[in-house]
Design an enzyme around this catalytic site. Structure first.
Site, PDB file in Angstrom:
ATOM      1  N   THR A 175       0.841  -1.191   0.000  1.00 11.10           N
ATOM      2  CA  THR A 175       0.000   0.000   0.000  1.00 11.10           C
ATOM      3  C   THR A 175       0.879   1.245   0.000  1.00 11.10           C
ATOM      4  OG1 THR A 175      -1.893  -1.035   1.101  1.00 11.10           O
ATOM      5  CG2 THR A 175      -1.694   1.349   1.317  1.00 11.10           C
ATOM      6  N   PHE A 177       0.980   5.115   0.881  1.00  8.38           N
ATOM      7  CA  PHE A 177       0.344   6.157   1.680  1.00  8.38           C
ATOM      8  C   PHE A 177       0.904   7.514   1.277  1.00  8.38           C
ATOM      9  CE2 PHE A 177       0.149   2.335   4.216  1.00  8.38           C
ATOM     10  CZ  PHE A 177      -1.062   2.393   4.881  1.00  8.38           C
TER      11      PHE A 177
END
Length: 284
Positions: A175, A177
């Site tokens: 992921t 961010f």
């Protein structure tokens, strides 16, 4: 001038992946859990937090669509990025065995990223608001038939046992961010080998081949565009806004020329942030 709080806001409960990202990147700051992305934005905008850690895309699940709508409408700026490999642990109440499990609770993306273990065991997948919230729910309910898929930190926070480790379908699960701030913090280039990312949104003019012409400046100036996504705004199919990431700093001559050309063919160009590339960028 708002008083500094030394807090960094994130969406979810303590123990969520976003919480772990906050602790990894800013260990000196206090993570502030927020129920929704909107709440995390508001916490930052009103001064309840100094920064916000927001997931924007995942290698398996794709973009986090809410952020593309919220960020351009806010007064916030991207000042950094963080890439985090995502690992899911199957956690249960202490002493529960695998054959007792009937339901598995987690965020919808987590359930989608752990399909193999869910399907092979015939469990029912139940969507929760976030991964750590699912772990908290299992702990609070005290139901031995319930399990959660969440980061390992959630097990220690909520008194659960990890029954199986790293149960995600793919190890290429990462992921990205972005770190948000109220203050625009555009770093200056100190050396030629520094890699910067410039993120912006734009709306092209309503003329034939407008997008093709707007993008031409990046190609002719040798600027690498790492992301280009479109989405509708205002509930109209014809009102398209584009979100883009490029490698480079607006002070770099090629980027400056490319942005000038983009503005010529666009109704609006809004730079959301200029920040240093994370060390893991390009590995995934």
């Amino acid at each position: 001038m708002m008083t500094r709080t030394n807090r960094i806001a994130f969406q979810g409960e303590f123990g969520a992946n976003s919480d772990m990202a906050c602790r990894d990147m800013y260990p000196q700051m206090e993570p502030l859990p927020c129920p929704t992305f909107e709440d995390a934005f508001v916490a930052l905008e009103t001064g309840e937090a100094d920064l916000a850690m927001i997931p924007i895309e995942n290698t398996l699940a794709g973009r986090v669509a809410d952020i593309h709508y919220l960020l351009p409408l806010s007064r916030l700026h991207i000042i950094g990025e963080y890439f985090m490999p995502i690992r899911f642990q199957l956690m249960v109440l202490p002493g529960v065995k695998m054959d007792e499990i009937r339901t598995v609770h987690s965020h919808i993306h987590a359930l989608g990223q752990c399909r193999k273990i869910i399907r092979s065991n015939g469990w029912k997948a139940v969507v929760a608001g976030d991964t750590a919230g699912a772990a908290k729910l299992v702990a609070e309910k005290g139901d031995r038939s319930m399990a959660a898929l969440a980061p390992g930190l959630a097990a220690s926070l909520y008194g659960l046992e990890i029954l199986a480790e790293n149960v995600e379908d793919s190890d290429n699960n990462v992921t990205r961010f972005v770190v948000l701030s109220r203050d625009e913090d555009e770093p200056k280039r100190k050396s030629a080998d520094e890699t910067f990312i410039t993120t912006f949104v734009f709306n092209v003019r309503n003329i034939p081949a407008a997008l093709y012409k707007a993008m031409g400046g990046f190609a002719t100036n040798g600027v690498n565009m790492t992301k280009l996504e479109s989405y509708q705004i205002g509930g109209k199919f014809i009102a398209t806004q584009f979100y883009a990431d490029i490698e480079g700093h607006p002070d770099d001559a090629p980027v400056k020329r490319a942005l000038e050309e983009l503005r010529f063919f666009s109704e609006k160009v809004h730079i959301l942030g200029v920040y240093k590339a994370h060390a893991m960028r390009g590995r995934f």
